[in-house]
Design a protein around this motif. Structure first.
Motif, PDB file in Angstrom:
ATOM      1  N   PHE A 189       9.239  10.873  11.906  1.00 49.99           N
ATOM      2  CA  PHE A 189       9.045  10.357  10.556  1.00 49.99           C
ATOM      3  C   PHE A 189       8.010   9.241  10.628  1.00 49.99           C
ATOM      4  CE2 PHE A 189      13.911  11.038  10.076  1.00 49.99           C
ATOM      5  CZ  PHE A 189      13.748  12.397   9.916  1.00 49.99           C
ATOM      6  N   ILE A 190       7.279   9.040   9.509  1.00 51.36           N
ATOM      7  CA  ILE A 190       6.312   7.945   9.418  1.00 51.36           C
ATOM      8  C   ILE A 190       6.423   7.309   8.041  1.00 51.36           C
ATOM      9  CG2 ILE A 190       4.406   9.416   8.600  1.00 51.36           C
ATOM     10  CD1 ILE A 190       2.496   7.648  10.319  1.00 51.36           C
ATOM     11  N   THR A 191       6.214   5.993   7.980  1.00 51.66           N
ATOM     12  CA  THR A 191       6.178   5.260   6.720  1.00 51.66           C
ATOM     13  C   THR A 191       5.067   4.229   6.779  1.00 51.66           C
ATOM     14  OG1 THR A 191       7.547   4.151   5.043  1.00 51.66           O
ATOM     15  CG2 THR A 191       7.787   3.364   7.307  1.00 51.66           C
ATOM     16  N   ALA A 192       4.752   3.668   5.619  1.00 48.50           N
ATOM     17  CA  ALA A 192       3.801   2.561   5.537  1.00 48.50           C
ATOM     18  C   ALA A 192       4.581   1.259   5.556  1.00 48.50           C
ATOM     19  CB  ALA A 192       2.960   2.665   4.266  1.00 48.50           C
ATOM     20  N   GLU A 193       4.035   0.263   6.210  1.00 45.90           N
ATOM     21  CA  GLU A 193       4.629  -1.065   6.244  1.00 45.90           C
ATOM     22  C   GLU A 193       4.739  -1.574   4.799  1.00 45.90           C
ATOM     23  OE1 GLU A 193       3.653  -4.699   9.214  1.00 45.90           O
ATOM     24  OE2 GLU A 193       1.997  -4.072   7.957  1.00 45.90           O
ATOM     25  N   ALA A 194       5.767  -2.130   4.280  1.00 40.74           N
ATOM     26  CA  ALA A 194       6.918  -2.673   4.920  1.00 40.74           C
ATOM     27  C   ALA A 194       8.211  -2.207   4.267  1.00 40.74           C
ATOM     28  CB  ALA A 194       6.867  -4.194   4.903  1.00 40.74           C
ATOM     29  N   LYS A 195       8.194  -1.949   2.938  1.00 40.07           N
ATOM     30  CA  LYS A 195       9.470  -1.703   2.267  1.00 40.07           C
ATOM     31  C   LYS A 195      10.151  -0.405   2.688  1.00 40.07           C
ATOM     32  CE  LYS A 195       8.531  -2.261  -2.049  1.00 40.07           C
ATOM     33  NZ  LYS A 195       8.643  -2.416  -3.485  1.00 40.07           N
ATOM     34  N   GLY A 196       9.426   0.542   3.238  1.00 37.57           N
ATOM     35  CA  GLY A 196      10.039   1.784   3.681  1.00 37.57           C
ATOM     36  C   GLY A 196      10.720   1.684   5.037  1.00 37.57           C
ATOM     37  N   ILE A 197      10.541   0.576   5.733  1.00 33.84           N
ATOM     38  CA  ILE A 197      11.061   0.448   7.096  1.00 33.84           C
ATOM     39  C   ILE A 197      12.592   0.572   7.175  1.00 33.84           C
ATOM     40  CG2 ILE A 197      11.256  -1.072   9.114  1.00 33.84           C
ATOM     41  CD1 ILE A 197       8.374  -2.025   8.470  1.00 33.84           C
ATOM     42  N   GLN A 223      -2.087  -4.118  -5.873  1.00 35.62           N
ATOM     43  CA  GLN A 223      -3.281  -4.045  -6.708  1.00 35.62           C
ATOM     44  C   GLN A 223      -4.557  -4.436  -5.977  1.00 35.62           C
ATOM     45  OE1 GLN A 223      -2.455  -6.105 -10.364  1.00 35.62           O
ATOM     46  NE2 GLN A 223      -1.062  -4.511 -11.030  1.00 35.62           N
ATOM     47  N   ARG A 224      -4.629  -4.006  -4.736  1.00 34.58           N
ATOM     48  CA  ARG A 224      -5.868  -4.192  -3.983  1.00 34.58           C
ATOM     49  C   ARG A 224      -5.900  -3.183  -2.843  1.00 34.58           C
ATOM     50  NH1 ARG A 224      -4.490  -6.986   0.729  1.00 34.58           N
ATOM     51  NH2 ARG A 224      -2.513  -8.070   0.565  1.00 34.58           N
ATOM     52  N   LYS A 225      -7.081  -3.013  -2.284  1.00 31.64           N
ATOM     53  CA  LYS A 225      -7.197  -2.098  -1.153  1.00 31.64           C
ATOM     54  C   LYS A 225      -6.531  -2.695   0.068  1.00 31.64           C
ATOM     55  CE  LYS A 225     -11.062   0.822  -2.129  1.00 31.64           C
ATOM     56  NZ  LYS A 225     -12.311   1.380  -1.666  1.00 31.64           N
ATOM     57  N   GLN A 226      -5.886  -1.827   0.832  1.00 30.27           N
ATOM     58  CA  GLN A 226      -5.255  -2.236   2.079  1.00 30.27           C
ATOM     59  C   GLN A 226      -5.610  -1.204   3.148  1.00 30.27           C
ATOM     60  OE1 GLN A 226      -1.107  -2.069   0.967  1.00 30.27           O
ATOM     61  NE2 GLN A 226      -1.041  -4.260   0.632  1.00 30.27           N
ATOM     62  N   LEU A 227      -5.470  -1.615   4.375  1.00 34.03           N
ATOM     63  CA  LEU A 227      -5.615  -0.682   5.482  1.00 34.03           C
ATOM     64  C   LEU A 227      -4.248  -0.143   5.857  1.00 34.03           C
ATOM     65  CD1 LEU A 227      -7.959  -2.637   7.934  1.00 34.03           C
ATOM     66  CD2 LEU A 227      -8.596  -0.877   6.290  1.00 34.03           C
ATOM     67  N   LEU A 228      -4.222   1.061   6.381  1.00 34.07           N
ATOM     68  CA  LEU A 228      -3.044   1.587   7.051  1.00 34.07           C
ATOM     69  C   LEU A 228      -3.531   2.083   8.399  1.00 34.07           C
ATOM     70  CD1 LEU A 228      -0.957   3.616   4.431  1.00 34.07           C
ATOM     71  CD2 LEU A 228      -0.469   1.376   5.407  1.00 34.07           C
ATOM     72  N   CYS A 229      -2.852   1.655   9.459  1.00 26.31           N
ATOM     73  CA  CYS A 229      -3.318   2.044  10.789  1.00 26.31           C
ATOM     74  C   CYS A 229      -2.160   2.235  11.757  1.00 26.31           C
ATOM     75  CB  CYS A 229      -4.313   1.028  11.327  1.00 26.31           C
ATOM     76  SG  CYS A 229      -3.811  -0.686  11.216  1.00 26.31           S
ATOM     77  N   ILE A 230      -2.405   3.110  12.726  1.00 24.59           N
ATOM     78  CA  ILE A 230      -1.461   3.341  13.805  1.00 24.59           C
ATOM     79  C   ILE A 230      -2.218   3.217  15.122  1.00 24.59           C
ATOM     80  CG2 ILE A 230       0.151   4.781  12.506  1.00 24.59           C
ATOM     81  CD1 ILE A 230      -1.209   7.247  13.745  1.00 24.59           C
ATOM     82  N   GLU A 231      -1.477   2.951  16.169  1.00 22.97           N
ATOM     83  CA  GLU A 231      -2.083   2.826  17.489  1.00 22.97           C
ATOM     84  C   GLU A 231      -2.488   4.187  18.038  1.00 22.97           C
ATOM     85  OE1 GLU A 231      -0.589   0.076  20.505  1.00 22.97           O
ATOM     86  OE2 GLU A 231       1.153  -0.115  19.190  1.00 22.97           O
ATOM     87  N   LYS A 232      -3.428   4.172  18.950  1.00 25.25           N
ATOM     88  CA  LYS A 232      -3.871   5.409  19.595  1.00 25.25           C
ATOM     89  C   LYS A 232      -2.693   6.095  20.292  1.00 25.25           C
ATOM     90  CE  LYS A 232      -7.096   7.441  22.789  1.00 25.25           C
ATOM     91  NZ  LYS A 232      -8.260   7.305  23.604  1.00 25.25           N
ATOM     92  N   GLU A 233      -1.838   5.341  20.958  1.00 21.37           N
ATOM     93  CA  GLU A 233      -0.668   5.909  21.638  1.00 21.37           C
ATOM     94  C   GLU A 233       0.226   6.656  20.652  1.00 21.37           C
ATOM     95  OE1 GLU A 233       3.464   4.131  23.332  1.00 21.37           O
ATOM     96  OE2 GLU A 233       1.653   3.124  24.045  1.00 21.37           O
ATOM     97  N   GLU A 234       0.398   6.099  19.459  1.00 24.77           N
ATOM     98  CA  GLU A 234       1.208   6.764  18.437  1.00 24.77           C
ATOM     99  C   GLU A 234       0.525   8.036  17.944  1.00 24.77           C
ATOM    100  OE1 GLU A 234       3.504   2.997  16.429  1.00 24.77           O
ATOM    101  OE2 GLU A 234       1.403   3.316  15.894  1.00 24.77           O
ATOM    102  N   SER A 235      -0.790   7.969  17.777  1.00 21.67           N
ATOM    103  CA  SER A 235      -1.512   9.157  17.325  1.00 21.67           C
ATOM    104  C   SER A 235      -1.393  10.279  18.346  1.00 21.67           C
ATOM    105  CB  SER A 235      -2.978   8.837  17.040  1.00 21.67           C
ATOM    106  OG  SER A 235      -3.687   8.552  18.230  1.00 21.67           O
ATOM    107  N   LEU A 266      -1.300   8.144   4.426  1.00 14.87           N
ATOM    108  CA  LEU A 266      -0.503   8.576   5.579  1.00 14.87           C
ATOM    109  C   LEU A 266      -0.829  10.021   5.955  1.00 14.87           C
ATOM    110  CD1 LEU A 266       2.927   6.941   4.699  1.00 14.87           C
ATOM    111  CD2 LEU A 266       1.446   6.345   6.619  1.00 14.87           C
ATOM    112  N   GLU A 267      -1.047  10.868   4.954  1.00 12.87           N
ATOM    113  CA  GLU A 267      -1.446  12.251   5.227  1.00 12.87           C
ATOM    114  C   GLU A 267      -2.742  12.288   6.044  1.00 12.87           C
ATOM    115  OE1 GLU A 267      -1.024  15.388   2.055  1.00 12.87           O
ATOM    116  OE2 GLU A 267      -0.498  13.619   0.861  1.00 12.87           O
ATOM    117  N   LYS A 268      -3.700  11.439   5.667  1.00 11.91           N
ATOM    118  CA  LYS A 268      -4.967  11.381   6.404  1.00 11.91           C
ATOM    119  C   LYS A 268      -4.736  10.981   7.857  1.00 11.91           C
ATOM    120  CE  LYS A 268      -7.914  10.062   2.515  1.00 11.91           C
ATOM    121  NZ  LYS A 268      -8.719   8.970   1.946  1.00 11.91           N
ATOM    122  N   LEU A 269      -3.871   9.988   8.068  1.00 16.29           N
ATOM    123  CA  LEU A 269      -3.580   9.562   9.441  1.00 16.29           C
ATOM    124  C   LEU A 269      -2.939  10.693  10.244  1.00 16.29           C
ATOM    125  CD1 LEU A 269      -2.181   5.926   9.014  1.00 16.29           C
ATOM    126  CD2 LEU A 269      -4.353   6.592  10.035  1.00 16.29           C
TER     127      LEU A 269
END
Length: 187
Positions: free
Chosen positions: A55-63, A103-115, A139-142
């Protein structure tokens, strides 16, 4: 203060309705710290989700939700896409997202090890609320970039008409948006 009564997974909560822009209010749904709601929602979602390796989520409220869902599904690992590149990340996978609540652009990123762990695996996106779908698309793109296969998207709530009409997400309940009449926008 306006309130919205939410009933989900056998739990009832009074949510404050707050203005997030001149034209819209939302019922503020925050699962952080709400053990009962998280546990019951995870149990209800478990019955509806497809088989997945991770499973994967975006930080933070889905944790909290992804943690509990992973626990009850017997998963030993889940992924959290961080909102910024951390110094410890080596060769991170990065995408941008625009969130309705920040209401602004944010990054979403994962580590290479996770990828590398995602590559060739079945991945389920888990979140507390799906509204505009921007976080889910990021998240789909990642997942795609890492070589994983998306098997589904699950959330406690689908927020707003657009999310409620989608047939590609699994959710427990609907959460309306509250448009503000233009004549009331100055208040």
């Amino acid at each position: 203060m306006d309130e919205f009564i939410l009933k989900v997974a056998g739990v009832e909560r009074k949510l404050p309705v707050v203005r997030i822009a001149d034209h819209i209010k939302i019922a503020s749904f925050v699962i952080l710290g709400d053990t009962e709601l998280v546990s019951k929602s995870a149990e209800a979602l478990k019955e509806r989700i497809p088989e997945a390796d991770y499973f994967i989520t975006a930080e933070a409220k889905g944790i909290p939700l992804i943690h509990e869902l992973s626990r009850i599904c017997g998963k030993k690992r889940y992924f959290v896409a961080r909102k910024s590149i951390k110094p410890y990340m080596s060769d991170p996978f990065v995408t941008e997202v625009y969130s309705i609540t920040t209401q602004r652009k944010q990054l979403l990123c994962i580590e290479k090890e996770e990828s590398e762990m995602i590559k060739g695996k079945r991945i389920l996106i888990v979140d507390d609320v799906i509204s505009t779908g921007e976080s889910v698309r990021a998240l789909e793109k990642l997942i795609k970039r890492a070589g994983g296969t998306l098997v589904g998207k699950a959330a406690i709530l689908a927020e707003g008409d657009d999310a409620m009409k989608r047939d590609d997400i699994i959710y427990l309940e609907e959460l309306p948006l509250f448009p503000i009449d233009p004549s009331d926008a100055i208040q």
